[in-house]
Design a protein around this motif. Sequence first.
Motif, short mmCIF file in Angstrom:
data_model
loop_
_atom_site.label_atom_id
_atom_site.label_comp_id
_atom_site.label_asym_id
_atom_site.label_seq_id
_atom_site.Cartn_x
_atom_site.Cartn_y
_atom_site.Cartn_z
N ILE A 25 29.19 37.08 31.77
CA ILE A 25 30.33 37.69 31.08
C ILE A 25 29.87 38.90 30.27
CG2 ILE A 25 32.05 37.38 29.24
CD1 ILE A 25 32.26 34.44 30.22
N LEU A 26 28.80 38.72 29.50
CA LEU A 26 28.28 39.83 28.70
C LEU A 26 27.84 40.99 29.60
CD1 LEU A 26 26.24 37.92 25.97
CD2 LEU A 26 28.45 39.07 25.69
N ASN A 27 27.19 40.68 30.69
CA ASN A 27 26.75 41.71 31.62
C ASN A 27 27.94 42.49 32.18
OD1 ASN A 27 24.78 43.07 33.29
ND2 ASN A 27 25.56 41.85 34.99
N SER A 34 35.17 46.36 29.37
CA SER A 34 36.43 45.65 29.20
C SER A 34 36.22 44.14 29.32
CB SER A 34 37.44 46.12 30.26
OG SER A 34 38.52 45.23 30.37
N ILE A 35 36.73 43.40 28.35
CA ILE A 35 36.65 41.94 28.42
C ILE A 35 37.57 41.44 29.54
CG2 ILE A 35 37.08 39.77 27.20
CD1 ILE A 35 36.40 41.32 24.60
N ALA A 36 38.74 42.04 29.68
CA ALA A 36 39.69 41.63 30.72
C ALA A 36 39.10 41.85 32.12
CB ALA A 36 41.00 42.39 30.59
N LYS A 37 38.49 43.00 32.35
CA LYS A 37 37.88 43.27 33.66
C LYS A 37 36.68 42.37 33.88
CE LYS A 37 39.30 48.09 34.02
NZ LYS A 37 38.84 49.48 33.88
N LYS A 47 41.34 34.63 28.03
CA LYS A 47 41.23 33.76 26.85
C LYS A 47 39.93 32.95 26.88
CE LYS A 47 43.84 30.41 24.17
NZ LYS A 47 45.04 29.62 24.06
N LYS A 48 39.56 32.44 28.05
CA LYS A 48 38.34 31.66 28.17
C LYS A 48 37.10 32.55 27.96
CE LYS A 48 35.93 28.25 30.82
NZ LYS A 48 36.05 27.13 31.70
N ALA A 49 37.12 33.75 28.53
CA ALA A 49 36.00 34.68 28.35
C ALA A 49 35.82 35.02 26.86
CB ALA A 49 36.23 35.95 29.16
N TRP A 50 36.93 35.31 26.19
CA TRP A 50 36.88 35.63 24.77
C TRP A 50 36.38 34.43 23.97
CZ3 TRP A 50 36.03 39.70 22.27
CH2 TRP A 50 36.34 39.83 20.91
#
Length: 123
Positions: A25-27, A34-37, A47-50
């Motif tokens: 996810i960080l990569n 973008s967190i969404a992308k 939401k789960k990524a965040w």
Amino acid sequence: MEIKVKVWIEDENRNLIFGSGKTEILNQIDQTGSIAKAAQNVGMNYKKAWSHIKILEEYIEDDLVLTKKGRAEDSGSKLTLKAKELMKLYKTLDEDIKEYSQKRFKELFLDRESDIVKESKNV
């Protein structure tokens, strides 16, 4: 035959703190801005990524992702130096453990396999 090894870090209560999923996810945030992308690219909802990011930030008591809303050139999400350092350390740990596992597996199972086969034929 081959060995498979998965490496992750837990806290004292066995809660997952860091592993390959959070690293990916960080990569992806680093690559896309973008967190969404990033979430979409790893097949996870936003939401789960965040949530993964927040759990890790809470545990290490430091920011990992800086976000700036808007449409300006500097808007979006960026990793902090701490996040990049954490990713680098995890990657090193993961590679070291996998390398050792492969070596030890070869010593214990593959190098000895021919000896075991020879012994069973002599019995």
